[in-house]
Design a protein around this motif. Structure first.
Motif, PDB file in Angstrom:
ATOM      1  N   PRO A  99       2.726  -2.523 -11.594  1.00 39.71           N
ATOM      2  CA  PRO A  99       2.412  -3.275 -10.369  1.00 39.71           C
ATOM      3  C   PRO A  99       1.142  -2.826  -9.652  1.00 39.71           C
ATOM      4  N   CYS A 100       0.830  -1.544  -9.719  1.00 36.48           N
ATOM      5  CA  CYS A 100      -0.287  -1.009  -8.935  1.00 36.48           C
ATOM      6  C   CYS A 100      -1.495  -0.757  -9.834  1.00 36.48           C
ATOM      7  N   PRO A 101      -2.691  -0.959  -9.322  1.00 35.11           N
ATOM      8  CA  PRO A 101      -3.074  -1.264  -7.931  1.00 35.11           C
ATOM      9  C   PRO A 101      -3.193  -2.755  -7.622  1.00 35.11           C
ATOM     10  N   ALA A 102      -2.919  -3.641  -8.618  1.00 37.15           N
ATOM     11  CA  ALA A 102      -3.076  -5.082  -8.385  1.00 37.15           C
ATOM     12  C   ALA A 102      -2.218  -5.553  -7.208  1.00 37.15           C
ATOM     13  N   LEU A 103      -1.054  -4.953  -7.030  1.00 40.01           N
ATOM     14  CA  LEU A 103      -0.173  -5.341  -5.934  1.00 40.01           C
ATOM     15  C   LEU A 103      -0.867  -5.186  -4.582  1.00 40.01           C
ATOM     16  N   VAL A 104      -1.663  -4.146  -4.433  1.00 39.91           N
ATOM     17  CA  VAL A 104      -2.383  -3.917  -3.180  1.00 39.91           C
ATOM     18  C   VAL A 104      -3.397  -5.031  -2.946  1.00 39.91           C
TER      19      VAL A 104
ATOM     20  N   VAL B  34       0.849  -1.206   0.000  1.00 36.87           N
ATOM     21  CA  VAL B  34       0.000   0.000   0.000  1.00 36.87           C
ATOM     22  C   VAL B  34       0.875   1.243   0.000  1.00 36.87           C
ATOM     23  N   ALA B  35       1.912   1.237   0.845  1.00 36.79           N
ATOM     24  CA  ALA B  35       2.809   2.390   0.926  1.00 36.79           C
ATOM     25  C   ALA B  35       3.553   2.605  -0.389  1.00 36.79           C
ATOM     26  N   PHE B  36       3.969   1.519  -1.037  1.00 35.23           N
ATOM     27  CA  PHE B  36       4.663   1.638  -2.322  1.00 35.23           C
ATOM     28  C   PHE B  36       3.739   2.229  -3.380  1.00 35.23           C
ATOM     29  N   CYS B  37       2.520   1.746  -3.449  1.00 33.85           N
ATOM     30  CA  CYS B  37       1.581   2.253  -4.453  1.00 33.85           C
ATOM     31  C   CYS B  37       1.137   3.679  -4.142  1.00 33.85           C
ATOM     32  N   ASN B  38       1.275   4.089  -2.893  1.00 35.19           N
ATOM     33  CA  ASN B  38       1.003   5.494  -2.527  1.00 35.19           C
ATOM     34  C   ASN B  38       2.214   6.388  -2.730  1.00 35.19           C
ATOM     35  N   GLY B  39       3.338   5.789  -3.063  1.00 29.74           N
ATOM     36  CA  GLY B  39       4.553   6.557  -3.309  1.00 29.74           C
ATOM     37  C   GLY B  39       5.340   6.915  -2.074  1.00 29.74           C
ATOM     38  N   SER B  40       5.041   6.269  -0.933  1.00 29.60           N
ATOM     39  CA  SER B  40       5.719   6.649   0.305  1.00 29.60           C
ATOM     40  C   SER B  40       6.900   5.734   0.641  1.00 29.60           C
ATOM     41  N   VAL B  41       7.038   4.588  -0.040  1.00 27.28           N
ATOM     42  CA  VAL B  41       8.222   3.756   0.122  1.00 27.28           C
ATOM     43  C   VAL B  41       8.719   3.361  -1.263  1.00 27.28           C
ATOM     44  N   SER B  42       9.958   2.928  -1.338  1.00 28.67           N
ATOM     45  CA  SER B  42      10.567   2.613  -2.624  1.00 28.67           C
ATOM     46  C   SER B  42      10.190   1.213  -3.102  1.00 28.67           C
ATOM     47  N   GLU B  43      10.418   0.977  -4.376  1.00 30.93           N
ATOM     48  CA  GLU B  43      10.204  -0.355  -4.928  1.00 30.93           C
ATOM     49  C   GLU B  43      11.130  -1.364  -4.258  1.00 30.93           C
ATOM     50  N   GLU B  44      12.334  -0.935  -3.927  1.00 31.22           N
ATOM     51  CA  GLU B  44      13.281  -1.838  -3.273  1.00 31.22           C
ATOM     52  C   GLU B  44      12.753  -2.312  -1.924  1.00 31.22           C
ATOM     53  N   GLU B  45      12.075  -1.436  -1.192  1.00 27.22           N
ATOM     54  CA  GLU B  45      11.491  -1.844   0.086  1.00 27.22           C
ATOM     55  C   GLU B  45      10.388  -2.868  -0.122  1.00 27.22           C
ATOM     56  N   ALA B  46       9.608  -2.694  -1.176  1.00 26.57           N
ATOM     57  CA  ALA B  46       8.561  -3.669  -1.476  1.00 26.57           C
ATOM     58  C   ALA B  46       9.178  -5.018  -1.845  1.00 26.57           C
TER      59      ALA B  46
END
Length: 372
Positions: A185-190, A88-100
Motif C-alpha cells: 500500500p505504501c507510499p502510493a496510499l499517501v 500518512v500515519a499508517f505508512c509511518n507505522g503509527s496507526v494500524s491497517e484497521e484504522e486506515a
C-alpha cells in the motif's frame, strides 16, 4: 495541484454580477403572520405558509436544499482530510491497517450521498469518476495503480504526481485495492489519499465558495444561463433524487445480480472491502435528508412521510440481506433478498414520481443516467 473554480461557473457569476436575485414570482398573503419574511422559522426551515395549497416556494426549497448539500459536501471533505492524515500515519507505522480501513469506510460513506448530484461541479470537474471510478469494466483501476507504483517512491506519495496520472488511480477504489489486496500500500496510499483530500476541498469550494455553483443557483432568473428560474433548480434536485435511485436499482444491485442463471459478484461496488450494502444505505439516507429537510414543508406532510417511510423500508431490506451483496447474489435463497431490495427501490422511484414531483410542481429533466 490546486484546481481553480471551473470556468463555467466563473463565467456565469461574472455575467450575473450586479443582476438582482430572482423573485419567487408571487407574493403570499399576509395574514396572521403568514407570508412575512419575519415569520420564517430558520430553525425548522419551514416555508412562509402552510403546505398543500398548491403553492410551492422554490426560493425556500433552494435555501433549505443548499443547506443540506453544504453539510453533505462538507462531511465528505472532512472525512477525506482524515483519511489523508490516517494514511500518512499508517505508512509511518503509527496507526494500524484497521484504522486506515475504518477511515476509508467513513470517507466512502460520506461520498455516497454526493453520487446523486452529478451536475454542476461534480460534472464540470469529472468528480464522479475521479472519486469513485466505478463500474470499472476493463480494470483501469488496477492498471492505473500499476503505473503509479512503477514511479519512484517520492513520486508515488506526491499528490501532484497522482493528479497527472489516470483518474482511475486517484480515488476510493484505488485506495480500496491498496488496503484490501496483497499489493504494497505504501507510499502510493499517501499520494492517492492526499490527492483525494485536496480534490474533495476543490469540489466543496466549487460549490460553496464565492462565485461557486450555490451562488449560480441563488441567482436563478432570466439572466442566468443555467437556471432561468428557482423552479429549474428544484427540478435539478428532483432529477438528482431520481438518478440516485436509478443508480441503486440498476447499477449497485442490477450489475451484481445479473440473471438468475449467472450472477456477477465482482461487479458489486466495493466488493473487496464489503461496503456495498452500507454504500446503498448511505445514499438512501442522503436522499431522505434532502426530502425531509430540503423539500420540507413544500411537500404535503402525508406524501413526504410516505416517501420517507418507503426509504426506511428499503434500508431495512438492505440490512435484512445479512451478508455482503457480492456473496448474497451467489446463493438462491439470499439472492431473493437482493431482488426484493431492488423491487423496493424501483417502487420508491415510482412513488417519488407520483407524489414528490407533483408536490414540487416539477418532473425529471436530463439525468446522468440518460443514455447509459
Amino acid at each position: 495541484m490546486p484546481r481553480s473554480l471551473f470556468p463555467a461557473a466563473a463565467a456565469i457569476c461574472v455575467a450575473l454580477a450586479g443582476a438582482p436575485l430572482a423573485q419567487s414570482g408571487h407574493e403570499p398573503p399576509e395574514r396572521d403572520g403568514v407570508g412575512r419574511e419575519d415569520s420564517f422559522n430558520e430553525d425548522l426551515g419551514l416555508p412562509y405558509w402552510a403546505p398543500g395549497r398548491g403553492q410551492v416556494d422554490h426560493d425556500a426549497i433552494r435555501r433549505r436544499s443548499l443547506g443540506v448539500l453544504e453539510r453533505q459536501f462538507g462531511a465528505f471533505r472532512d472525512q477525506a482530510a482524515r483519511l489523508a492524515e490516517t494514511s500518512v500515519a499508517f505508512c509511518n507505522g503509527s496507526v494500524s491497517e484497521e484504522e486506515a480501513k475504518t477511515s476509508l469506510r467513513a470517507t466512502w460513506l460520506a461520498w455516497a450521498p454526493l453520487d446523486s448530484y452529478q451536475f454542476g461541479p461534480i460534472e464540470q470537474l469529472g468528480a464522479a469518476l475521479t472519486v469513485n471510478f466505478w463500474p470499472d469494466k476493463k480494470n483501469f483501476v488496477g492498471r492505473g495503480l500499476k503505473a503509479l507504483q512503477s514511479l519512484p517512491p517520492e513520486d508515488q506519495e506526491d499528490p501532484a504526481k497522482v493528479a497527472q496520472g489516470s483518474a482511475a488511480a486517484q480515488g476510493l477504489p484505488a485506495i480500496e485495492r491498496l488496503l484490501h489486496t496483497d499489493i504494497e500500500p505504501c507510499p502510493a496510499l499517501v499520494g492517492v489519499s492526499g490527492f483525494l483530500d485536496q480534490f474533495s476541498q476543490d469540489i466543496h469550494d466549487a460549490w460553496f465558495s464565492g462565485g461557486g455553483w450555490a451562488d449560480v443557483a441563488r441567482a436563478a432568473g432570466p439572466n442566468n444561463p443555467v437556471y432561468l428560474s428557482s423552479e429549474e433548480f428544484t427540478k435539478t434536485l428532483y432529477t438528482a433524487v431520481d438518478f440516485g435511485l436509478t443508480r441503486i436499482a440498476d447499477s449497485r444491485l442490477g450489475r451484481p445480480l445479473g440473471t438468475f442463471e449467472k450472477s456477477y459478484p465482482r461487479r458489486a461496488e466495493a466488493w473487496r472491502s464489503g461496503l456495498t450494502n452500507e454504500i446503498i444505505v448511505a445514499q438512501l439516507e442522503g436522499i431522505a435528508e434532502l426530502v425531509a429537510a430540503g423539500f420540507a414543508g413544500d411537500v404535503r406532510e402525508t406524501d413526504r412521510a410516505w416517501i420517507l417511510q418507503v426509504i426506511e423500508q428499503a434500508i431495512a431490506r438492505t440490512e435484512a440481506i445479512g451478508q455482503p451483496i457480492a456473496e448474497a447474489v451467489q446463493d438462491p435463497q439470499s439472492r431473493v433478498r437482493v431482488e426484493s431490495l431492488q423491487a423496493k427501490v424501483r417502487y420508491l422511484q415510482l412513488q417519488t414520481a407520483q407524489d414528490l414531483g407533483p408536490n414540487l410542481g416539477v418532473d425529471t429533466g436530463f439525468s446522468a443516467a440518460d443514455g447509459d
